[in-house]
Write a protein that holds these residues in place. Structure first.
Motif, PDB file in Angstrom:
ATOM      1  N   THR A   1       0.829  -1.219   0.000  1.00  0.00           N
ATOM      2  CA  THR A   1       0.000   0.000   0.000  1.00  0.00           C
ATOM      3  C   THR A   1       0.857   1.260   0.000  1.00  0.00           C
ATOM      4  OG1 THR A   1      -1.763  -1.182   1.175  1.00  0.00           O
ATOM      5  CG2 THR A   1      -1.819   1.230   1.225  1.00  0.00           C
ATOM      6  N   ILE A   2       1.822   1.334   0.940  1.00  0.00           N
ATOM      7  CA  ILE A   2       2.602   2.577   1.060  1.00  0.00           C
ATOM      8  C   ILE A   2       3.560   2.747  -0.116  1.00  0.00           C
ATOM      9  CG2 ILE A   2       2.378   2.661   3.562  1.00  0.00           C
ATOM     10  CD1 ILE A   2       5.162   1.501   3.834  1.00  0.00           C
TER      11      ILE A   2
ATOM     12  N   LYS B   1       2.282   4.634  -2.809  1.00  0.00           N
ATOM     13  CA  LYS B   1       2.099   6.043  -2.442  1.00  0.00           C
ATOM     14  C   LYS B   1       0.735   6.326  -1.802  1.00  0.00           C
ATOM     15  CE  LYS B   1       5.104   7.350  -6.305  1.00  0.00           C
ATOM     16  NZ  LYS B   1       5.240   8.119  -7.567  1.00  0.00           N
ATOM     17  N   LYS B   2       0.202   5.288  -1.105  1.00  0.00           N
ATOM     18  CA  LYS B   2      -1.075   5.458  -0.412  1.00  0.00           C
ATOM     19  C   LYS B   2      -0.868   5.190   1.079  1.00  0.00           C
ATOM     20  CE  LYS B   2      -3.776   3.814  -4.381  1.00  0.00           C
ATOM     21  NZ  LYS B   2      -4.693   2.753  -4.855  1.00  0.00           N
ATOM     22  N   PRO B   3      -1.613   5.872   1.922  1.00  0.00           N
ATOM     23  CA  PRO B   3      -1.492   5.630   3.363  1.00  0.00           C
ATOM     24  C   PRO B   3      -2.117   4.273   3.737  1.00  0.00           C
ATOM     25  CG  PRO B   3      -3.220   7.228   2.948  1.00  0.00           C
ATOM     26  CD  PRO B   3      -2.573   6.974   1.627  1.00  0.00           C
ATOM     27  N   TRP B   4      -1.590   3.705   4.816  1.00  0.00           N
ATOM     28  CA  TRP B   4      -2.124   2.412   5.318  1.00  0.00           C
ATOM     29  C   TRP B   4      -2.417   2.552   6.803  1.00  0.00           C
ATOM     30  CZ3 TRP B   4      -0.666  -0.868   9.215  1.00  0.00           C
ATOM     31  CH2 TRP B   4      -1.218  -2.167   9.201  1.00  0.00           C
TER      32      TRP B   4
ATOM     33  N   VAL C   1       0.430   4.661   8.663  1.00  0.00           N
ATOM     34  CA  VAL C   1       1.726   4.775   7.979  1.00  0.00           C
ATOM     35  C   VAL C   1       1.517   5.583   6.701  1.00  0.00           C
ATOM     36  CG1 VAL C   1       3.696   3.540   7.034  1.00  0.00           C
ATOM     37  CG2 VAL C   1       2.376   2.530   8.927  1.00  0.00           C
ATOM     38  N   ILE C   2       2.268   6.667   6.603  1.00  0.00           N
ATOM     39  CA  ILE C   2       2.043   7.592   5.495  1.00  0.00           C
ATOM     40  C   ILE C   2       3.342   7.791   4.715  1.00  0.00           C
ATOM     41  CG2 ILE C   2       1.271   9.909   4.868  1.00  0.00           C
ATOM     42  CD1 ILE C   2      -0.045   9.963   7.718  1.00  0.00           C
ATOM     43  N   PRO C   3       3.318   7.615   3.400  1.00  0.00           N
ATOM     44  CA  PRO C   3       4.529   7.899   2.602  1.00  0.00           C
ATOM     45  C   PRO C   3       4.655   9.406   2.355  1.00  0.00           C
ATOM     46  CG  PRO C   3       2.780   7.050   1.197  1.00  0.00           C
ATOM     47  CD  PRO C   3       2.238   7.033   2.585  1.00  0.00           C
TER      48      PRO C   3
ATOM     49  N   TYR D   1       9.036   7.409   5.171  1.00  0.00           N
ATOM     50  CA  TYR D   1       7.728   6.980   5.695  1.00  0.00           C
ATOM     51  C   TYR D   1       7.617   7.453   7.133  1.00  0.00           C
ATOM     52  CZ  TYR D   1       7.980   3.759   1.723  1.00  0.00           C
ATOM     53  OH  TYR D   1       8.116   3.225   0.473  1.00  0.00           O
TER      54      TYR D   1
ATOM     55  N   SER E   1       5.202   7.023  10.643  1.00  0.00           N
ATOM     56  CA  SER E   1       4.178   6.185  11.279  1.00  0.00           C
ATOM     57  C   SER E   1       3.709   6.856  12.558  1.00  0.00           C
ATOM     58  CB  SER E   1       4.742   4.799  11.580  1.00  0.00           C
ATOM     59  OG  SER E   1       3.790   4.009  12.249  1.00  0.00           O
TER      60      SER E   1
END
Length: 475
Positions: free
Chosen positions: A74-75, A78-81, A101-103, A114, A116
């Motif tokens: 997911t990350i 380039k998408k948040p998880w 968790v955000i890229p 990243y 978190s």
């Protein structure tokens, strides 16, 4: 100036997040580049122990690898998880966090690191697990109680003498031992069959053969072929619910064969009584003819003509007046009383021959038949006991057709038992009516006497038709 203000604003956001959350940053390979104090506190590691180390150093081995694969896929796209992660403390204990968790992307839309941000949910998760365990325990406890209740109920129904069957959507849910014994089958042979009642109900006069006609919470008369022949039952039908609220139908059977047969036979006796009474008023001391071997004794006593008062006494009916044994005995003609005294001698003779019959001697059975005819002949003078007289005569006729050497052991033993019961009941009846004179109504007869007589008739007519087909129309 504006740039300075923006910097202060961002610094304030960072401090707020650091204060309230667990924050870490990693490079593209997952190595820790930043860890705030909250992360150090919850993980048990110092900053020096964390920086530059792979983030999975705090990963708990029980955390599924699938969840991490999903997170990285997911990350990296380039998408948040977000999700719940189980981590391991430095001392080996576990804790739970809800992670976002955000890229972070640069101006070229490329991932540079990243971040978190987590919330400690260990207490909440443990409480949830505790509640789930408690719920499971309660469910299992209730299941156990329900099963114990079902087992106790099944045990009770299984020990009940009445045949019972419980259906769900016409499928058998429960069938007790009495029902299985009734139809002579094993449980495993019938438990998966369709509605058993539809298969065993017999179309018989006065009985219901279609379950759709059953009246709820009422007695329904049905006929069933059993290993002992056709029987009549009162069937009680009602709707119930199982513990899981599943609708069920329960059927309880009560065998009324003897009662129904007794009513039928007594009605039959009454219909033929007038003819029989006329025949019985002929001279007494007759001998029973057995295969033309016995001739009638022509030297017997004559029954004198009764006067009007005696005739009225002897013809009293149960529907007209209840006659006590004391009044009845006092008003009886002396000759009739002398005849009654002979019954004692007849009883002793029959009992004697029953004991001799245990060796399966046909002559002894013939002698019993003669005594029963004699007993019946004496009673025929007493209109108040016409049903008993006729039933004894009918029994004598039936026994006279039997060959003891052809009877199986079970039938022979039952015959001896019922004959003994009949003599005991006859003695008891005669004692109560004529000796103790304690019966308030001489029309009352112990039902066991009639029952024994009728049981003998049923035994000998199980495998053959009775001469009078109407007698067994119901059975």
């Amino acid at each position: 100036m504006e740039s300075l203000n923006n910097h202060k604003l961002l610094q304030g956001y960072k401090e707020a997040v650091d204060f309230s959350s667990i924050v870490t940053k990693t490079d593209l390979k997952g190595r820790i580049t930043y860890a705030n104090d909250n992360f150090c506190d919850i993980s048990g590691y110092t900053q020096d122990e964390l920086i530059g180390k792979p983030h999975n150093m705090v990963r708990h081995p029980e955390q599924s690898s699938e969840s991490f694969k999903d997170m990285w896929n997911t990350i990296q796209s380039k998408k948040p998880w977000k999700g719940i992660i189980k981590n391991r403390h430095k001392d080996g204990s576990s804790y739970y966090v809800y992670a976002n968790v955000i890229p972070f992307l640069d101006e070229n839309n490329e991932i540079i690191e990243y971040i978190s941000i987590r919330q400690d949910i260990t207490e909440l998760h443990n409480l949830k697990n505790h509640l789930e365990d408690r719920v499971k325990e309660e469910v299992e406890k209730n299941k156990k109680k329900d099963q114990e209740l079902i087992d106790n109920l099944n045990l009770f129904l299984d020990s009940t003498p009445n045949p019972i069957i419980v259906l769900s959507d016409e499928k058998i849910e429960f069938i007790n031992k009495a029902f299985l014994k009734l139809i002579s089958k094993k449980k495993e042979d019938v438990i998966y069959e369709d509605c058993l009642l539809c298969n065993i109900l017999v179309e018989t006069k006065g009985c219901i053969s279609n379950p759709d006609e059953f009246k709820l919470d009422k007695e329904n008369k049905v006929s069933i072929d059993t290993k002992h022949g056709r029987n009549i039952f009162n069937l009680y039908y009602r709707k119930i619910k199982s513990i899981d609220e599943k609708p069920l139908k329960m059927f309880i059977l009560n065998n009324i064969t003897v009662n129904e047969y007794q009513k039928f036979k007594i009605n039959h006796y009454n219909e033929q009584l007038q003819e029989f009474y006329i025949r019985s008023k002929r001279p007494n001391k007759t001998q029973y003819k057995q295969d033309n071997d016995h001739e009638q004794d022509n030297d017997h006593k004559k029954v004198r003509v009764l006067n009007n008062e005696e005739r009225e006494l002897l013809k009293r009916k149960h529907d007209d007046i209840a006659v006590s044994s004391e009044v009845y005995s006092q008003e009886l003609d002396e000759y009739v009383m002398l005849e009654i005294q002979e019954l004692d001698e007849i009883e002793q003779e029959i009992r004697h021959f029953i004991l001799l019959l245990e060796n399966k001697d046909q002559e002894h059975l013939n002698e019993i038949v003669l005594r029963l005819v004699k007993f019946s002949s004496v009673l025929s003078n007493l209109m108040e006991f016409k049903e008993l007289s006729f039933s004894l005569s009918s029994l004598a006729d039936l026994l006279g057709k039997q060959n003891v050497n052809e009877l199986d052991e079970d039938t022979f033993k039952k015959m001896l038992l019922f004959l003994e019961n009949i003599i005991i009941d006859l003695s008891s009846w005669r004692k109560i009516v004529f000796i103790e004179q304690s019966a308030n109504d001489i029309h009352y007869m112990d039902s066991s006497l009639f029952s024994s007589i009728l049981q003998l008739e049923l035994i000998f007519n199980t495998d053959q038709k009775n001469e009078d087909e109407d007698d067994f129309e119901l059975f």
